[in-house]
Design an enzyme around this catalytic site. Structure first.
Site, PDB file in Angstrom:
ATOM      1  N   ASP A   1      28.906 -14.031  -7.467  1.00  0.00           N
ATOM      2  CA  ASP A   1      29.580 -12.778  -7.719  1.00  0.00           C
ATOM      3  C   ASP A   1      29.554 -12.541  -9.234  1.00  0.00           C
ATOM      4  O   ASP A   1      29.002 -13.341 -10.000  1.00  0.00           O
ATOM      5  CB  ASP A   1      31.001 -12.810  -7.133  1.00  0.00           C
ATOM      6  CG  ASP A   1      31.568 -11.417  -6.938  1.00  0.00           C
ATOM      7  OD1 ASP A   1      32.544 -11.271  -6.207  1.00  0.00           O
ATOM      8  OD2 ASP A   1      31.001 -10.464  -7.525  1.00  0.00           O
TER       9      ASP A   1
HETATM   10  C1  GLC Z   1      32.417  -7.516  -7.799  1.00  0.00           C
HETATM   11  C2  GLC Z   1      32.909  -7.826  -6.409  1.00  0.00           C
HETATM   12  C3  GLC Z   1      31.821  -7.848  -5.373  1.00  0.00           C
HETATM   13  C4  GLC Z   1      30.770  -6.804  -5.724  1.00  0.00           C
HETATM   14  C5  GLC Z   1      30.109  -7.251  -7.018  1.00  0.00           C
HETATM   15  C6  GLC Z   1      29.048  -6.252  -7.499  1.00  0.00           C
HETATM   16  O1  GLC Z   1      33.049  -8.342  -8.720  1.00  0.00           O
HETATM   17  O2  GLC Z   1      33.697  -8.996  -6.250  1.00  0.00           O
HETATM   18  O3  GLC Z   1      32.427  -7.597  -4.093  1.00  0.00           O
HETATM   19  O4  GLC Z   1      29.808  -6.731  -4.687  1.00  0.00           O
HETATM   20  O5  GLC Z   1      31.050  -7.475  -8.064  1.00  0.00           O
HETATM   21  O6  GLC Z   1      29.642  -5.059  -7.877  1.00  0.00           O
END
Ligand code: GLC
Length: 754
Positions: A311
């Site tokens: 993430d």
């Molecule tokens: C964010 C979220 C995740 C998302 C990613 C890209 O921090 O936790 O759910 O898909 O970043 O935006």
């Protein structure tokens, strides 16, 4: 002696022959062949570039980046892009905002063309976007209700359609990686991402999430393109002890396996192509550094073969948030060793530099890098990206069509829960003349959609479609024969005396996402509570409409309001759905996807353990109402009667199945849809058992006077076992009870004597 020497030499040869499949035995797919061939031509730098994902802000011109949150167009900075794709061979980018389709098209077209011009091996970019409840990041894109609502429809077709419509509207624009669905279990109602979950039940989450994945990945209408879903966030992200996003979770292994793992296993069974990792720590170990979770559990035990992406900035967070690594290089080593394939860095090439250094130092093998790059290349081949890398702009008419919006409207209609309807106040009588509408969320668009809508968390209505009605607008549009007045708090007295009914909208006034949504308690804001109490002081019938991403506490006013609708976050079509339920055009059929807490503090799910309400130490009377409405409950304008629950036997052996049937009759005057939920209670277990657990659900429309017989087949190997802390299946002899509606039947499970 000679014989011994010969054996020593012969044995290894024999083993080699026996262990290795001869090429003819091991069928290598075309994709595998192409992947291996391409991999063999790549340098280490190119391989590491494929494992790296960079955010859109790093390749736009500075002036746009400066105002990124209010961005309305994308302009690529080609020099920045060439730095990433030419020098670092970056294979993936992510993110965006709700700009029009032609802007997405031009941006993606240029991105891919520059990339393929500079990519030595012509490897296309894979682009990821958070279309988590419809076309979240496409201007005027169709927005569905959030997952918390989709779940309360108890109809998986809406989860499937959500995936289909999203890819139908966005695949042409180069969005081939949808960062959805959230498969996290909604256990902690304080959590700022609660609305992104499918609620508090593992089975409901599994069925809904799998349908969403299939809608994304099996959409034949987007040929020649395909899209990959992303089950997130593996694992244990949704139950931070404090309720604050990304704060520590303490989840015993047995609980993790019984409640948090099933939805991800279901996602893998639905052939989800990618999985995103939980940013947080579970039991003291950040998941991004956990080889036990990302390799032993996810790969070895669950058999996941797709791409694991970190993430946001979560390798760096191993140093800066979790402090398990003293520098980024060590953090990178931990994450690679744990088992990630791609790093959402997302704002630098540091990951590339560290991985290359670690390989050159011999701390990470190039074979380990090849393992991840194979998965990434295979994904790009599977998505057809090598054959069709470019977006297309000849099918924009697919976006925001009436048909797409109708699908989102139907999902909203069936997701709204009628919690209470004293004296059948609803549906409002046709003859009603004066309706007063008020509330801080009654005349705003933002509260209907929540986070991840056109923006990360849109704070202003102007990001929403011009033709999108607020709740007040929709009630006016629906009750054309009545005088519908919207009044702010200060003007209430002027209109209250003539109003025949007062509709007050409340809940959460602002959109939020992730840490932005962290709160200290679920109390409804003081000013909203005061407004509702003022409305109630006029002694008129009051309808309370809740639009919120999580259950705000309303026990102070709940018993006095005559009717209450839980509308959740019903999306851009949600106000129309609410108005149609108030008028009776739609008979509400939603059922709670979570238990709505009565008060702060004692917040428990429907599948609580029996000792929560110990019979030998009864709780004080005033404490015995933990929920205003429990998971699976919801009213209709008609009356459904459950009768004739039968079991084909009351003794069930190991390799048998038990057939249960129940008849549901519509005894009222409205046609209506009824979701029939089948639960099982395990009376005794070596590990304490939930008081009941959802095992199956099915929804049908039943006309007035009509009946429908629902059937549920109990399979001991599916419905009666539970895991121990190592994941071993525990299936114990004993009595179980099937519960459906207000009926129950007991049976005994007796495994065959060994
Ligand atoms: C964010 C979220 C995740 C998302 C990613 C890209 O921090 O936790 O759910 O898909 O970043 O935006």
């Amino acid at each position: 002696m000679m014989k011994l020497i010969l054996n020593i030499f012969l044995l290894p040869l024999l083993l080699i022959f026996v262990c290795c499949d001869s090429p003819s035995e091991k069928t290598i797919s075309e994709t595998d062949k192409k992947t291996e061939e391409l991999l063999s031509r790549m340098t280490l730098e190119e391989k590491v570039g494929q494992m790296t994902q960079i955010n859109i802000t790093e390749i736009l011109i500075d002036s746009i980046v400066k105002n990124y949150d209010s961005v309305t167009t994308f302009v690529l900075d080609t020099n920045k892009l060439i730095h990433f794709v030419g020098k670092y061979h970056i294979g993936s980018f992510l993110n965006g905002r709700a700009v029009p389709a032609d802007i997405w098209f031009n941006y993606m077209n240029q991105l891919q063309r520059v990339n393929l011009r500079y990519s030595k091996n012509k490897i296309p970019i894979l682009y990821g976007v958070d279309h988590v409840h419809g076309s979240s990041y496409l201007k005027e894109g169709t927005i569905f209700p959030h997952n918390i609502n989709i779940a309360s429809t108890f109809d998986t077709s809406y989860a499937y359609l959500q995936g289909k419509v999203t890819t139908y509207e966005t695949a042409d624009l180069g969005h081939h990686w949808i960062f959805a669905p959230v498969m996290d279990l909604g256990r902690n109602k304080l959590w700022g991402r609660y609305y992104e979950t499918f609620g508090e039940d593992p089975y409901l989450t599994s069925k809904m999430g799998s349908a969403f994945i299939r809608g994304i990945q099996e959409n034949e209408d987007i040929k020649p393109y395909k899209a990959a879903a992303c089950a997130k966030h593996f694992i244990g992200y949704s139950d931070p002890k404090s309720g604050w996003d990304r704060s520590p979770a303490e989840i015993p292994d047995q609980v993790l396996r019984e409640f948090f793992l099933p939805s991800f296993k279901a996602a893998i069974d639905a052939d989800v192509k990618t999985i995103m990792v939980n940013s947080g720590e579970v039991n003291g170990i950040p998941v991004h550094a956990s080889h036990d979770i990302l390799t032993k559990l996810l790969r070895d035990e669950l058999g996941f073969q797709g791409v694991v992406v970190t993430d946001w900035q979560d390798i760096i967070a191993l140093q800066t948030m979790h402090f398990v690594a003293e520098n980024e290089k060590e953090a990178t080593y931990l994450a690679i060793h744990a088992g990630i394939d791609m790093s959402m860095v997302p704002k630098s090439t540091s990951f590339c530099e560290h991985v290359i250094a670690l390989v050159k130092e011999g701390r990470i093998s190039e074979e380990r890098i090849n393992q991840s790059v194979r998965r990434i290349l295979k994904l790009k081949f599977d998505l057809g990206l090598f054959d069709n890398p470019y977006p297309r702009n000849d099918r924009f008419a697919r976006i925001a069509t009436p048909e797409n919006r109708e699908k989102a409207l139907n999902a909203a209609r069936e997701s709204i829960v009628l919690m209470k309807n004293t004296n059948e106040l609803l549906p409002l009588k046709k003859e009603i003349k004066n309706i007063l509408v008020t509330g801080y969320t009654a005349n705003k668009k933002v509260p209907l959609c929540g986070g991840w809508t056109y923006r990360f968390s849109a704070k202003s209505d102007h990001w929403f479609p011009q033709d999108m009605p607020t709740i007040a607008d929709a009630i006016k549009n629906e009750f054309t024969e009545s005088t519908v007045t919207f009044a702010e708090e200060n003007d209430l007295a002027k209109y209250a005396s003539t109003a025949e009914v007062i509709v007050v909208a409340a809940g959460e006034e602002n959109a939020y996402a992730e840490t932005d949504g962290s709160i200290n308690d679920l109390a409804l804001s003081e000013r909203q509570l005061k407004l509702i109490e003022k409305v109630l002081s006029y002694k008129k019938p009051v309808v309370l409409i809740l639009t919120e991403g999580r259950p705000r506490i309303i026990h102070q006013v709940y018993d006095t309001c005559q009717a209450v609708l839980f509308a959740g976050l019903p999306g851009t079509m949600g106000a129309q759905a609410i108005a149609e339920i108030l008028s009776g055009k739609v008979n509400p059929s939603g059922k709670m996807s979570f238990s709505y807490p009565y008060k702060q503090g004692h917040i428990i799910p429907y599948n609580y353990k029996r000792s929560e309400y110990s019979v030998i130490r009864p709780v004080k009377r005033e404490l015995n109402r933990h929920s205003i409405l429990e998971f699976g409950e919801g009213l209709s304008y008609t009356a459904f009667e459950y009768t004739d629950l039968t079991l084909n036997d009351t003794l069930l052996n190991e390799n048998e199945k038990l057939t249960a049937k129940v008849t549901v009759t519509n005894k009222g005057k409205y046609s209506g849809k009824e979701a029939v939920l089948w639960f099982i209670s395990d009376e005794y277990g070596s590990i304490t058992r939930p008081v009941k657990e959802l095992q199956y659900f099915e929804k049908h429309e039943i006309k007035p006077g009509g009946s429908y017989t629902f059937t549920f087949i109990t399979d001991p190997q599916v419905h009666l076992w539970y895991p121990d802390k190592e994941g071993r299946k525990i299936l114990e002899q004993g009595y179980f009870t099937i519960k459906v509606g207000n009926l129950s039947r007991r049976f005994k499970y007796v495994p065959k004597a060994k």
